[in-house]
Design a protein around this motif. Structure first.
Motif, PDB file in Angstrom:
ATOM      1  N   MET A   1       0.715  13.795  71.813  1.00 46.11           N
ATOM      2  CA  MET A   1       1.639  14.375  70.844  1.00 46.11           C
ATOM      3  C   MET A   1       2.256  13.254  70.005  1.00 46.11           C
ATOM      4  O   MET A   1       2.664  12.223  70.536  1.00 46.11           O
ATOM      5  N   ALA A   2       2.312  13.455  68.701  1.00 50.56           N
ATOM      6  CA  ALA A   2       2.854  12.444  67.792  1.00 50.56           C
ATOM      7  C   ALA A   2       4.350  12.263  68.017  1.00 50.56           C
ATOM      8  O   ALA A   2       5.067  13.215  68.330  1.00 50.56           O
ATOM      9  N   LYS A   3       4.792  11.030  67.867  1.00 49.28           N
ATOM     10  CA  LYS A   3       6.220  10.745  67.968  1.00 49.28           C
ATOM     11  C   LYS A   3       6.927  11.343  66.763  1.00 49.28           C
ATOM     12  O   LYS A   3       6.345  11.486  65.688  1.00 49.28           O
ATOM     13  N   LYS A   4       8.199  11.694  66.969  1.00 44.73           N
ATOM     14  CA  LYS A   4       8.997  12.265  65.888  1.00 44.73           C
ATOM     15  C   LYS A   4      10.155  11.350  65.566  1.00 44.73           C
ATOM     16  O   LYS A   4      10.815  10.819  66.458  1.00 44.73           O
ATOM     17  N   SER A   5      10.386  11.174  64.268  1.00 46.45           N
ATOM     18  CA  SER A   5      11.533  10.430  63.777  1.00 46.45           C
ATOM     19  C   SER A   5      12.333  11.354  62.876  1.00 46.45           C
ATOM     20  O   SER A   5      11.800  12.332  62.343  1.00 46.45           O
ATOM     21  N   ALA A   6      13.597  11.005  62.699  1.00 44.73           N
ATOM     22  CA  ALA A   6      14.460  11.766  61.805  1.00 44.73           C
ATOM     23  C   ALA A   6      15.289  10.792  60.997  1.00 44.73           C
ATOM     24  O   ALA A   6      15.712   9.750  61.517  1.00 44.73           O
ATOM     25  N   GLY A   7      15.485  11.119  59.722  1.00 45.50           N
ATOM     26  CA  GLY A   7      16.217  10.206  58.858  1.00 45.50           C
ATOM     27  C   GLY A   7      17.004  10.908  57.773  1.00 45.50           C
ATOM     28  O   GLY A   7      16.837  12.102  57.533  1.00 45.50           O
ATOM     29  N   ILE A   8      17.843  10.109  57.129  1.00 47.41           N
ATOM     30  CA  ILE A   8      18.690  10.587  56.040  1.00 47.41           C
ATOM     31  C   ILE A   8      18.322   9.847  54.764  1.00 47.41           C
ATOM     32  O   ILE A   8      18.259   8.615  54.747  1.00 47.41           O
ATOM     33  N   LEU A   9      18.076  10.612  53.695  1.00 49.34           N
ATOM     34  CA  LEU A   9      17.861  10.054  52.365  1.00 49.34           C
ATOM     35  C   LEU A   9      19.163  10.259  51.595  1.00 49.34           C
ATOM     36  O   LEU A   9      19.443  11.348  51.106  1.00 49.34           O
ATOM     37  N   LEU A  10      19.972   9.203  51.563  1.00 50.04           N
ATOM     38  CA  LEU A  10      21.231   9.265  50.834  1.00 50.04           C
ATOM     39  C   LEU A  10      20.922   9.099  49.345  1.00 50.04           C
ATOM     40  O   LEU A  10      20.103   8.252  48.970  1.00 50.04           O
ATOM     41  N   TYR A  11      21.555   9.931  48.508  1.00 48.08           N
ATOM     42  CA  TYR A  11      21.328   9.811  47.071  1.00 48.08           C
ATOM     43  C   TYR A  11      22.636  10.014  46.326  1.00 48.08           C
ATOM     44  O   TYR A  11      23.609  10.553  46.852  1.00 48.08           O
ATOM     45  N   ARG A  12      22.633   9.515  45.101  1.00 46.78           N
ATOM     46  CA  ARG A  12      23.776   9.695  44.199  1.00 46.78           C
ATOM     47  C   ARG A  12      23.224   9.861  42.793  1.00 46.78           C
ATOM     48  O   ARG A  12      22.077   9.495  42.516  1.00 46.78           O
ATOM     49  N   ILE A  13      24.042  10.432  41.920  1.00 49.90           N
ATOM     50  CA  ILE A  13      23.631  10.616  40.533  1.00 49.90           C
ATOM     51  C   ILE A  13      24.566   9.783  39.668  1.00 49.90           C
ATOM     52  O   ILE A  13      25.790   9.943  39.730  1.00 49.90           O
ATOM     53  N   ARG A  14      23.954   8.872  38.914  1.00 48.89           N
ATOM     54  CA  ARG A  14      24.685   7.970  38.029  1.00 48.89           C
ATOM     55  C   ARG A  14      24.159   8.147  36.614  1.00 48.89           C
ATOM     56  O   ARG A  14      22.970   7.969  36.381  1.00 48.89           O
ATOM     57  N   SER A  15      25.029   8.503  35.697  1.00 53.08           N
ATOM     58  CA  SER A  15      24.640   8.713  34.289  1.00 53.08           C
ATOM     59  C   SER A  15      23.424   9.621  34.173  1.00 53.08           C
ATOM     60  O   SER A  15      22.511   9.376  33.391  1.00 53.08           O
ATOM     61  N   GLY A  16      23.366  10.651  35.013  1.00 50.11           N
ATOM     62  CA  GLY A  16      22.278  11.628  34.972  1.00 50.11           C
ATOM     63  C   GLY A  16      21.018  11.207  35.713  1.00 50.11           C
ATOM     64  O   GLY A  16      20.085  11.978  35.813  1.00 50.11           O
ATOM     65  N   ASP A  17      20.980   9.961  36.223  1.00 53.31           N
ATOM     66  CA  ASP A  17      19.808   9.471  36.948  1.00 53.31           C
ATOM     67  C   ASP A  17      20.050   9.505  38.455  1.00 53.31           C
ATOM     68  O   ASP A  17      21.147   9.206  38.923  1.00 53.31           O
TER      69      ASP A  17
ATOM     70  N   ALA B   1      20.002  13.468  65.382  1.00 52.27           N
ATOM     71  CA  ALA B   1      19.296  12.187  65.556  1.00 52.27           C
ATOM     72  C   ALA B   1      19.299  11.416  64.236  1.00 52.27           C
ATOM     73  O   ALA B   1      19.516  10.198  64.225  1.00 52.27           O
ATOM     74  N   ALA B   2      19.060  12.108  63.132  1.00 58.21           N
ATOM     75  CA  ALA B   2      19.044  11.455  61.819  1.00 58.21           C
ATOM     76  C   ALA B   2      20.401  10.836  61.496  1.00 58.21           C
ATOM     77  O   ALA B   2      20.481   9.699  61.022  1.00 58.21           O
ATOM     78  N   LEU B   3      21.460  11.583  61.756  1.00 58.14           N
ATOM     79  CA  LEU B   3      22.816  11.065  61.496  1.00 58.14           C
ATOM     80  C   LEU B   3      23.142   9.888  62.415  1.00 58.14           C
ATOM     81  O   LEU B   3      23.736   8.893  61.984  1.00 58.14           O
ATOM     82  N   ARG B   4      22.736   9.985  63.679  1.00 59.82           N
ATOM     83  CA  ARG B   4      22.960   8.888  64.640  1.00 59.82           C
ATOM     84  C   ARG B   4      22.242   7.631  64.179  1.00 59.82           C
ATOM     85  O   ARG B   4      22.805   6.535  64.156  1.00 59.82           O
ATOM     86  N   GLU B   5      20.972   7.792  63.797  1.00 59.09           N
ATOM     87  CA  GLU B   5      20.189   6.647  63.355  1.00 59.09           C
ATOM     88  C   GLU B   5      20.761   6.027  62.083  1.00 59.09           C
ATOM     89  O   GLU B   5      20.787   4.804  61.941  1.00 59.09           O
ATOM     90  N   PHE B   6      21.228   6.858  61.153  1.00 55.00           N
ATOM     91  CA  PHE B   6      21.823   6.337  59.924  1.00 55.00           C
ATOM     92  C   PHE B   6      23.018   5.463  60.271  1.00 55.00           C
ATOM     93  O   PHE B   6      23.162   4.359  59.759  1.00 55.00           O
ATOM     94  N   LYS B   7      23.859   5.961  61.182  1.00 57.73           N
ATOM     95  CA  LYS B   7      25.051   5.191  61.578  1.00 57.73           C
ATOM     96  C   LYS B   7      24.663   3.904  62.291  1.00 57.73           C
ATOM     97  O   LYS B   7      25.232   2.839  62.033  1.00 57.73           O
ATOM     98  N   GLU B   8      23.672   3.969  63.190  1.00 56.89           N
ATOM     99  CA  GLU B   8      23.239   2.764  63.909  1.00 56.89           C
ATOM    100  C   GLU B   8      22.683   1.710  62.963  1.00 56.89           C
ATOM    101  O   GLU B   8      22.905   0.522  63.150  1.00 56.89           O
ATOM    102  N   GLU B   9      21.933   2.155  61.953  1.00 53.88           N
ATOM    103  CA  GLU B   9      21.272   1.208  61.064  1.00 53.88           C
ATOM    104  C   GLU B   9      22.145   0.706  59.927  1.00 53.88           C
ATOM    105  O   GLU B   9      21.867  -0.351  59.363  1.00 53.88           O
TER     106      GLU B   9
ATOM    107  N   SER C   1      12.530   1.664  53.456  1.00 52.86           N
ATOM    108  CA  SER C   1      12.454   2.961  54.126  1.00 52.86           C
ATOM    109  C   SER C   1      13.786   3.696  54.006  1.00 52.86           C
ATOM    110  O   SER C   1      14.815   3.096  53.669  1.00 52.86           O
ATOM    111  N   ILE C   2      13.751   4.971  54.332  1.00 54.15           N
ATOM    112  CA  ILE C   2      15.015   5.665  54.548  1.00 54.15           C
ATOM    113  C   ILE C   2      15.489   5.247  55.944  1.00 54.15           C
ATOM    114  O   ILE C   2      14.667   4.908  56.803  1.00 54.15           O
ATOM    115  N   PRO C   3      16.794   5.229  56.203  1.00 61.95           N
ATOM    116  CA  PRO C   3      17.256   4.965  57.568  1.00 61.95           C
ATOM    117  C   PRO C   3      16.786   6.105  58.472  1.00 61.95           C
ATOM    118  O   PRO C   3      17.030   7.277  58.190  1.00 61.95           O
ATOM    119  N   LYS C   4      16.062   5.751  59.525  1.00 56.12           N
ATOM    120  CA  LYS C   4      15.501   6.772  60.412  1.00 56.12           C
ATOM    121  C   LYS C   4      15.230   6.171  61.771  1.00 56.12           C
ATOM    122  O   LYS C   4      15.244   4.955  61.946  1.00 56.12           O
TER     123      LYS C   4
END
Length: 157
Positions: A1-17, A54-62, A39-42
């Motif tokens: 069985m493949a390993k599973k990872s979880a992550g957070i892609l944090l984004y913001r919008i600046r001047s429409g971008d 898990a994604a939130l935990r990993e984001f905080k750890e990294e 990479s995204i933090p994961k």
């Protein structure tokens, strides 16, 4: 069985971008590597663990930061290694100069018998999505494309 990872892609919008937060892996193997290595933090999802937690935990750890805004699910991707990555996008600003990553130990240099400690993440940086497409691990490009579709209705490149 493949390993599973979880992550957070944090984004913001600046001047429409749309800008995304990517992290660069620490340690001697990644030193000097840039394009296609960010990479995204994961991280790994423990058996029975809720993937978003898990994604939130990993984001905080990294990064040392814990996002608090609502998480938008993205479609899972499969990396070259076969690992399944589940991800969520969160619109939130954060100052990468506040980076506080956990560390790992490994023998370095190889065969020296010396254990050295390295940060799991040695840098975090905001990138416009177009630039992030060139810097991110190739399999994770689909996360950026989906984010653009959901945020701007534009698949990007």
């Amino acid at each position: 069985m493949a390993k599973k990872s979880a992550g957070i892609l944090l984004y913001r919008i600046r001047s429409g971008d749309v800008e995304v937060l990517l992290v660069h892996p620490g340690g001697p193997f990644w030193r000097g590597k840039d394009w296609g290595s960010w990479s995204i933090p994961k991280g790994e999802v423990a058996p029975g663990e809720d993937p978003l937690e898990a994604a939130l935990r990993e984001f905080k750890e990294e990064t040392g930061h814990c996002p608090t805004r609502e998480a938008m699910p993205l479609s899972p991707i499969k990396q070259k290694s076969g690992k399944l990555v589940m991800a969520w996008a969160i619109e939130e600003d954060w100052d990468p100069s506040q980076l506080r990553s956990n560390t790992f130990s490994m023998e370095w240099p190889p065969g020296s018998g010396k254990k050295n400690e390295f940060p799991e993440v040695d840098e975090a940086r905001w990138f416009p999505v177009e630039e992030a497409m060139s810097r991110i691990i190739p399999a994770q490009k689909d996360l950026l494309k989906e984010l653009l579709l959901k945020v701007k209705g534009n698949p990007g490149s």
